[in-house]
Design an enzyme around this catalytic site. Structure first.
Site, mmCIF file in Angstrom:
data_model
loop_
_atom_site.group_PDB
_atom_site.id
_atom_site.type_symbol
_atom_site.label_atom_id
_atom_site.label_comp_id
_atom_site.label_asym_id
_atom_site.label_seq_id
_atom_site.Cartn_x
_atom_site.Cartn_y
_atom_site.Cartn_z
ATOM 1 N N HIS A 1 19.714 2.984 35.555
ATOM 2 C CA HIS A 1 18.415 3.539 35.929
ATOM 3 C C HIS A 1 17.860 2.817 37.166
ATOM 4 O O HIS A 1 17.511 3.447 38.173
ATOM 5 C CB HIS A 1 17.440 3.399 34.757
ATOM 6 C CG HIS A 1 16.054 3.864 35.067
ATOM 7 N ND1 HIS A 1 15.577 5.097 34.689
ATOM 8 C CD2 HIS A 1 15.030 3.273 35.745
ATOM 9 C CE1 HIS A 1 14.335 5.242 35.109
ATOM 10 N NE2 HIS A 1 13.981 4.146 35.758
ATOM 11 N N GLU A 2 17.793 1.501 37.091
ATOM 12 C CA GLU A 2 17.206 0.744 38.203
ATOM 13 C C GLU A 2 18.051 0.887 39.464
ATOM 14 O O GLU A 2 17.519 0.919 40.577
ATOM 15 C CB GLU A 2 17.028 -0.723 37.828
ATOM 16 C CG GLU A 2 16.055 -0.968 36.666
ATOM 17 C CD GLU A 2 14.690 -0.309 36.863
ATOM 18 O OE1 GLU A 2 14.254 -0.171 38.016
ATOM 19 O OE2 GLU A 2 14.069 0.080 35.852
ATOM 20 N N HIS B 1 17.033 3.822 41.467
ATOM 21 C CA HIS B 1 15.916 3.539 42.387
ATOM 22 C C HIS B 1 16.438 2.838 43.642
ATOM 23 O O HIS B 1 16.009 3.130 44.761
ATOM 24 C CB HIS B 1 14.893 2.621 41.709
ATOM 25 C CG HIS B 1 14.059 3.277 40.648
ATOM 26 N ND1 HIS B 1 13.332 4.423 40.870
ATOM 27 C CD2 HIS B 1 13.802 2.914 39.358
ATOM 28 C CE1 HIS B 1 12.671 4.746 39.754
ATOM 29 N NE2 HIS B 1 12.951 3.848 38.822
ATOM 30 N N HIS C 1 18.025 5.251 45.980
ATOM 31 C CA HIS C 1 16.973 6.040 46.629
ATOM 32 C C HIS C 1 16.457 5.287 47.860
ATOM 33 O O HIS C 1 16.215 5.871 48.916
ATOM 34 C CB HIS C 1 15.850 6.278 45.613
ATOM 35 C CG HIS C 1 14.891 7.370 45.965
ATOM 36 N ND1 HIS C 1 13.787 7.641 45.202
ATOM 37 C CD2 HIS C 1 14.841 8.244 47.004
ATOM 38 C CE1 HIS C 1 13.112 8.640 45.742
ATOM 39 N NE2 HIS C 1 13.723 9.022 46.830
HETATM 40 ZN ZN LIG Z 1 12.176 3.800 36.823
#
Ligand SMILES: [Zn+2]
Length: 688
Positions: free
Chosen positions: A474-475, A478, A481
């Site tokens: 998940h991290e 980011h 991104h």
């Molecule tokens: Zn998040």
């Protein structure tokens, strides 16, 4: 201004960063006690830059106003980065006091800029001519963004209105600090002590060891202490056989901030809500929720509520089915109980093992942190062409931190990735991504991932849980991104998107963990090196929607109450009555409580950022589920054409286009929420 004699500020804390990769953060030259003085110097530097903009005799234009504003405050950004990383990962010694000192000053400085009439006049002039001024679409959007931010923060108000906004923001800053301090007090001063080893029945060895160490630290050697935190409460409720103790641990946890006395938060909530409501009305909005959602993809509270309501009924139906199964399981054991909130997790674990023969503790020997990190890199390589090379010798803020240089598909530098994986004293709980330097034009970004995994014994491999592995991916979503950003201006680059879009790339990246291609290569037994058995992967896949009734409802109730609190008018709100009545009206199952009850809801009461914003995870998950189906409809998770479209249309564009257009450009249509219902098991899965 500080009355204390100001301490000398190390020059490196203020100067542009030096070293390879376009400069790197000078962690080794930070003197934490110098932060207040460094902030003063950085604010003064930006004041001087803004005075040059407002004093410019030329007529306002994009270059001399918007671009100049965008270039200003770089010193303040650098000091803020150094400070935020200290406040979130090295919060020891003087840091808490320094934080309490600087936060209100930063809030006042933001108001000072937003309320500068000369600056706003110029921004407004550029905004009015933006159609005729031969600006690129990105320059027009940047102009719109700055103009809108100023207006939303009171730039158009008269003198008394501006002063009232300042006063509200100062008062809120103090209330936020008190709220979060109270939650922390309730988490550290309240706990459950267990006297007899037999009462630990069902709990794992590592959990018992940690509980014994926690007791010893409080001078209770020979006993066991269950901390009042989520990471202690969740495994205790899932595995402890002693029902009475489960209830005690549960009550201690769910009543945080609601116990009367000095650290009770009930009195703070009506004042925070009232101030937010007053501020929203001053700014011309019906409620705080309307103000807060205006720049998001949802755009209005009503649209966010509509999505939550669409999910509520199927989730509630799933909860009823889950409770019936849990009850049957308890009856089959002759437990003689009615499923209560402190029984839910316990019987869910039993049901998971009975239904899927899946014991998540069986998966853990295959989940080595280093190998999974390599797996993450491999997936980013296969999808986006990125490569990762470790870099030694750069300054780091703690010996646990390592750094990788990232290159793009053409071998060109794409940025740096800092990784700070382990729990330690002074580090905030949870996991998060941080931008050290935002991408703009040729300047490549520096991003970090931070987590609280438990370090292994020296020399031993670090094994993490399945949940931790999901968090890791998940991290990293980011981080990608940030790293894949191709914007011209930092305010529009990478993760600078609204909260209900920013969780889309991160939640999407979680999906590549549970692919056979990745697990076969990178989930290998820490002793034998054998790949994870295919049968175990199939069990994980089959159990993917298990417990979605509980998970969804626990979250959704918090998101709904957050929104309703901030859509309520100006009347004084009694948080306890509001929670009780609103949940009854919604039909909250009595076997579940909100994931965050109002008196402990730090997301919404210890800052403004997530107030009326907790819905964002659900909104972004609708995008996530629909985007994942785009891969499945094409060639599967690794389809190169879909990956390239995702990179170009979503990850690279940041906030240079509006989020609805970005999603449409990727998916070929607007989001369809049926995919979310399928992801959570509320609708049958697609055939593939
Ligand atoms: Zn998040």
């Amino acid at each position: 201004m500080s009355k204390r004699p100001s301490r000398p500020v190390p020059a490196a804390m203020l100067a542009p960063w030096k070293g390879p990769f376009g400069g790197v953060p000078p962690w080794h030259q930070v003197a934490p006690e110098a932060f207040p003085a460094a902030f003063e110097r950085a604010m003064e530097a930006q004041r001087a830059q803004l005075r040059r903009i407002t004093g410019d005799p030329r007529p306002p234009a994009f270059g001399n106003t918007i671009a100049a504003l965008e270039r200003s405050g770089r010193m303040l950004e650098r000091v803020t980065t150094l400070f935020e990383v200290h406040a979130s990962t090295l919060k020891l010694g003087e840091l808490p006091r320094i934080e309490a000192e600087v936060m209100p000053r930063l809030a006042a400085f933001a108001d000072e800029i937003f309320q500068d009439p000369l600056l706003f006049q110029r921004i407004e002039a550029v905004y009015r001519q933006r159609g005729q001024a031969r600006l690129s679409p990105e320059q027009q959007r940047l102009t719109w963004l700055h103009y809108t931010e100023f207006v939303r923060n009171g730039a158009r108000l008269d003198g008394p209105g501006k002063r009232r906004i300042q006063a509200i923001n100062q008062r809120l800053a103090a209330l936020f600090t008190r709220f979060s301090q109270n939650v922390l007090d309730e988490e550290t001063s309240r706990f459950t002590v267990i006297e007899r080893e037999a009462d630990l029945d069902g709990l794992s060895g590592p959990f018992r060891d940690a509980a014994a160490r926690a007791a010893e630290a409080k001078g209770l050697a020979g006993k066991w202490l269950v901390e009042n935190t989520r990471s202690a409460m969740e495994p205790f409720l899932a595995y402890a056989c002693h029902r009475g103790l489960r209830e005690r641990v549960w009550r201690t946890y769910v009543n945080r901030g609601d116990n009367g006395g000095a650290s009770d938060n009930k009195a703070l909530i009506p004042e925070i809500l009232q101030l937010r409501f007053e501020r929203a009305r001053l700014l011309g909005y019906p409620t705080h929720a309307h103000w807060s959602l205006e720049p998001t993809m949802a755009a209005t509270p009503e649209r966010a509520v509509a999505l939550m309501e669409a999910v509520w009924q199927p989730a509630a139906a799933r909860v009823r089915a889950e409770v019936a199964e849990l009850q049957a399981m308890a009856d089959g054991e002759g437990a003689g109980i009615r499923i209560a909130p402190w029984d839910y997790r316990f019987y869910l674990e039993k049901l998971r093992q009975a239904r899927y023969a899946l014991d998540l503790q069986e998966v853990q020997p295959y989940l080595q942190l280093d190998r999974l990190r390599e797996g993450m890199f491999w997936a980013a390589g296969r999808l986006y062409g990125l490569t990762f090379t470790p870099v030694a010798g750069l300054p780091v803020q703690h010996p646990d931190v390592s750094v990788w240089a990232v290159a793009d598909a053409g071998g060109r530098p794409a940025g740096l990735w800092y990784f700070d994986p382990f729990a330690r004293a002074g580090k905030s709980s949870g996991a998060w991504m941080n931008n050290y330097r935002r991408q703009e034009r040729a300047v490549r970004p520096i991003v970090s991932n931070n987590a609280n995994f438990l370090p292994g014994a020296p020399g031993a491999p670090v094994l993490i849980s399945w949940d931790d592995a999901v968090t890791l991916f998940h991290e990293f979503g980011h981080a990608l991104h940030g790293l894949l950003s191709e914007a011209s201006y930092p305010s529009l680059s990478g993760t600078a998107v609204p909260c209900d879009f920013v969780e889309f790339p991160s939640q999407l990246n979680e999906h590549w963990l549970l692919t056979p291609e990745l697990l076969e290569r990178f989930a290998r037994h820490h002793r034998t090196g054998a790949p994870i058995p295919a049968e175990l992967v199939r069990k994980l896949e089959r159990a993917a929607t298990f417990s979605q009734g509980f998970q969804t409802m626990e979250y959704l109730a918090s998101a709904m109450i957050d929104m309703k609190l901030h859509m309520a008018g100006g009347q004084a709100i009694d948080p306890a009555a509001f929670e009780r009545e609103e949940l009854a009206r919604l039909g909250m199952p009595e076997e579940i409580v909100m994931r965050h009850r109002p008196t402990q809801f730090n997301h919404i009461f210890s800052c403004d950022e997530y107030a009326a914003g907790y819905y964002a995870y659900l909104w972004a998950d609708a995008l996530t589920a629909d985007a994942w189906e785009a891969f499945l409809e094409a060639g599967g998770p690794w389809d190169p054409a879909v990956a390239e479209r995702l990179r170009r249309r979503v990850l690279a564009v940041g906030n240079t286009v509006d989020q609805g257009s970005a999603f449409r450009a990727f998916r070929g249509r607007d989001v369809e929420t049926a995919a979310l219902m399928r992801k959570r098991g509320f609708l049958p899965a697609l055939e593939n």
